[in-house]
Design a protein around this motif. Structure first.
Motif, PDB file in Angstrom:
ATOM      1  N   UNK A  69       0.834  -1.212   0.000  1.00 40.86           N
ATOM      2  CA  UNK A  69       0.000   0.000   0.000  1.00 40.86           C
ATOM      3  C   UNK A  69       0.869   1.264   0.000  1.00 40.86           C
ATOM      4  N   UNK A  70       1.938   1.292   0.825  1.00 38.66           N
ATOM      5  CA  UNK A  70       2.818   2.456   0.908  1.00 38.66           C
ATOM      6  C   UNK A  70       3.495   2.766  -0.422  1.00 38.66           C
ATOM      7  N   UNK A  71       3.782   1.745  -1.226  1.00 41.60           N
ATOM      8  CA  UNK A  71       4.477   1.963  -2.489  1.00 41.60           C
ATOM      9  C   UNK A  71       3.546   1.883  -3.699  1.00 41.60           C
ATOM     10  N   UNK A  72       2.240   1.910  -3.432  1.00 39.36           N
ATOM     11  CA  UNK A  72       1.292   1.874  -4.554  1.00 39.36           C
ATOM     12  C   UNK A  72       1.265   3.235  -5.241  1.00 39.36           C
ATOM     13  N   UNK A  73       0.865   3.250  -6.488  1.00 34.92           N
ATOM     14  CA  UNK A  73       0.839   4.458  -7.307  1.00 34.92           C
ATOM     15  C   UNK A  73      -0.137   5.488  -6.730  1.00 34.92           C
ATOM     16  N   UNK A  74      -1.288   5.069  -6.251  1.00 35.11           N
ATOM     17  CA  UNK A  74      -2.305   5.968  -5.705  1.00 35.11           C
ATOM     18  C   UNK A  74      -1.801   6.652  -4.432  1.00 35.11           C
ATOM     19  N   UNK A  75      -1.194   5.882  -3.518  1.00 39.64           N
ATOM     20  CA  UNK A  75      -0.701   6.472  -2.265  1.00 39.64           C
ATOM     21  C   UNK A  75       0.419   7.466  -2.532  1.00 39.64           C
ATOM     22  N   UNK A  76       1.352   7.126  -3.384  1.00 43.46           N
ATOM     23  CA  UNK A  76       2.477   8.013  -3.680  1.00 43.46           C
ATOM     24  C   UNK A  76       1.965   9.306  -4.327  1.00 43.46           C
ATOM     25  N   UNK A  77       0.974   9.184  -5.221  1.00 44.84           N
ATOM     26  CA  UNK A  77       0.403  10.368  -5.879  1.00 44.84           C
ATOM     27  C   UNK A  77      -0.277  11.278  -4.848  1.00 44.84           C
ATOM     28  N   UNK A  78      -1.094  10.711  -3.953  1.00 40.65           N
ATOM     29  CA  UNK A  78      -1.785  11.513  -2.938  1.00 40.65           C
ATOM     30  C   UNK A  78      -0.805  12.088  -1.903  1.00 40.65           C
ATOM     31  N   UNK A  79       0.201  11.315  -1.556  1.00 38.29           N
ATOM     32  CA  UNK A  79       1.216  11.820  -0.623  1.00 38.29           C
ATOM     33  C   UNK A  79       1.973  12.996  -1.253  1.00 38.29           C
ATOM     34  N   UNK A  80       2.273  12.934  -2.538  1.00 36.33           N
ATOM     35  CA  UNK A  80       2.931  14.035  -3.249  1.00 36.33           C
ATOM     36  C   UNK A  80       2.071  15.283  -3.275  1.00 36.33           C
ATOM     37  N   UNK A  81       0.725  15.109  -3.542  1.00 37.61           N
ATOM     38  CA  UNK A  81      -0.193  16.261  -3.508  1.00 37.61           C
ATOM     39  C   UNK A  81      -0.225  16.900  -2.118  1.00 37.61           C
ATOM     40  N   UNK A  82      -0.311  16.066  -1.073  1.00 38.75           N
ATOM     41  CA  UNK A  82      -0.357  16.584   0.300  1.00 38.75           C
ATOM     42  C   UNK A  82       0.931  17.323   0.640  1.00 38.75           C
ATOM     43  N   UNK A  83       2.058  16.766   0.237  1.00 39.54           N
ATOM     44  CA  UNK A  83       3.343  17.400   0.496  1.00 39.54           C
ATOM     45  C   UNK A  83       3.449  18.730  -0.251  1.00 39.54           C
ATOM     46  N   UNK A  84       3.003  18.781  -1.495  1.00 36.82           N
ATOM     47  CA  UNK A  84       3.029  20.019  -2.282  1.00 36.82           C
ATOM     48  C   UNK A  84       2.131  21.085  -1.652  1.00 36.82           C
ATOM     49  N   UNK A  85       0.948  20.688  -1.191  1.00 39.35           N
ATOM     50  CA  UNK A  85       0.037  21.643  -0.540  1.00 39.35           C
ATOM     51  C   UNK A  85       0.658  22.148   0.760  1.00 39.35           C
ATOM     52  N   UNK A  86       1.261  21.254   1.546  1.00 41.84           N
ATOM     53  CA  UNK A  86       1.883  21.652   2.812  1.00 41.84           C
ATOM     54  C   UNK A  86       3.021  22.643   2.572  1.00 41.84           C
ATOM     55  N   UNK A  87       3.881  22.365   1.605  1.00 38.80           N
ATOM     56  CA  UNK A  87       5.001  23.251   1.304  1.00 38.80           C
ATOM     57  C   UNK A  87       4.488  24.592   0.777  1.00 38.80           C
ATOM     58  N   UNK A  88       3.446  24.574  -0.064  1.00 40.33           N
ATOM     59  CA  UNK A  88       2.870  25.816  -0.588  1.00 40.33           C
ATOM     60  C   UNK A  88       2.295  26.676   0.535  1.00 40.33           C
ATOM     61  N   UNK A  89       1.537  26.058   1.440  1.00 38.45           N
ATOM     62  CA  UNK A  89       0.954  26.799   2.560  1.00 38.45           C
ATOM     63  C   UNK A  89       2.059  27.357   3.455  1.00 38.45           C
ATOM     64  N   UNK A  90       3.089  26.569   3.692  1.00 37.92           N
ATOM     65  CA  UNK A  90       4.199  27.030   4.527  1.00 37.92           C
ATOM     66  C   UNK A  90       4.919  28.223   3.882  1.00 37.92           C
ATOM     67  N   UNK A  91       5.180  28.179   2.582  1.00 44.87           N
ATOM     68  CA  UNK A  91       5.834  29.291   1.897  1.00 44.87           C
ATOM     69  C   UNK A  91       4.961  30.540   1.892  1.00 44.87           C
ATOM     70  N   UNK A  92       3.664  30.377   1.664  1.00 43.46           N
ATOM     71  CA  UNK A  92       2.750  31.521   1.691  1.00 43.46           C
ATOM     72  C   UNK A  92       2.702  32.126   3.090  1.00 43.46           C
ATOM     73  N   UNK A  93       2.668  31.287   4.127  1.00 45.42           N
ATOM     74  CA  UNK A  93       2.653  31.775   5.509  1.00 45.42           C
ATOM     75  C   UNK A  93       3.932  32.543   5.844  1.00 45.42           C
ATOM     76  N   UNK A  94       5.078  32.011   5.452  1.00 43.03           N
ATOM     77  CA  UNK A  94       6.343  32.700   5.725  1.00 43.03           C
ATOM     78  C   UNK A  94       6.437  34.026   4.970  1.00 43.03           C
ATOM     79  N   UNK A  95       5.972  34.061   3.730  1.00 33.69           N
ATOM     80  CA  UNK A  95       5.962  35.298   2.956  1.00 33.69           C
ATOM     81  C   UNK A  95       5.030  36.328   3.595  1.00 33.69           C
ATOM     82  N   UNK A  96       3.855  35.881   4.026  1.00 33.01           N
ATOM     83  CA  UNK A  96       2.894  36.786   4.668  1.00 33.01           C
ATOM     84  C   UNK A  96       3.462  37.336   5.978  1.00 33.01           C
TER      85      UNK A  96
END
Length: 169
Positions: free
Chosen positions: A6-33
């Motif tokens: 399950x951890x190495x399935x295509x669906x989990x890796x894709x969703x984990x990448x989206x979550x990581x991208x959203x987290x990094x985006x929110x963190x960068x926006x917060x630091x800029x603000x």
């Protein structure tokens, strides 16, 4: 399906990448603000307000984009009546714009206080009473008497001063 699969399935890796991208985006926006909101690194030097009138100080504060607040008044002989006697933050410190500058103005009239009864006290006790009442001791005049260092009368500007009168501190 095992947990490892399950951890190495295509669906989990894709969703984990989206979550990581959203987290990094929110963190960068917060630091800029935060950098914009706190005006990091943008400081101005506080000018000297002491000795200036309120009108002059308000114009200086507006020119430097500071807020100006009168918090108290004291009476001192070091500055003119109605002029600024103290300020916080101190002159020369670096602060951000729109910072509140607290000032204390010099009162127009000195503080009045009730004269204590000193007659009949020892010199030491009379000096302590005068100091605790907020007055300064003037010239001491000695008169011949059987007692030593004993207050016989109290005077102010050459006239005898009855206890209970009010005079400037």
């Amino acid at each position: 399906m095992a947990f490892k699969d399950f951890l190495f399935s295509k669906t989990f890796v894709k969703h984990f990448g989206f979550a990581l991208a959203i987290f990094v985006s929110v963190l960068l926006i917060l630091l800029l603000w935060l950098n914009i909101y706190t005006r990091h690194g943008q400081a101005r030097e506080v000018p000297l307000f002491i000795g200036r009138t309120l009108d002059e100080a308000e114009r200086m504060a507006a020119r430097n984009k500071f807020r100006f607040v009168v918090t108290d008044s004291v009476y001192t002989n070091f500055v003119l009546k109605g002029a600024i006697a103290e300020q916080n933050p101190a002159p020369g410190q670096r602060v951000k714009k729109h910072r509140r500058i607290n000032v204390t103005i010099n009162a127009f009239n000195p503080e009045m206080a009730v004269v204590p009864d000193l007659v009949g006290l020892s010199l030491r006790q009379a000096l302590a009473t005068v100091t605790s009442a907020g007055f300064e001791t003037g010239k001491l005049n000695y008169s011949p008497d059987i007692s030593v260092d004993f207050v016989l009368k109290q005077m102010h500007n050459g006239t005898e001063l009855p206890p209970g009168d009010t005079i400037p501190k």
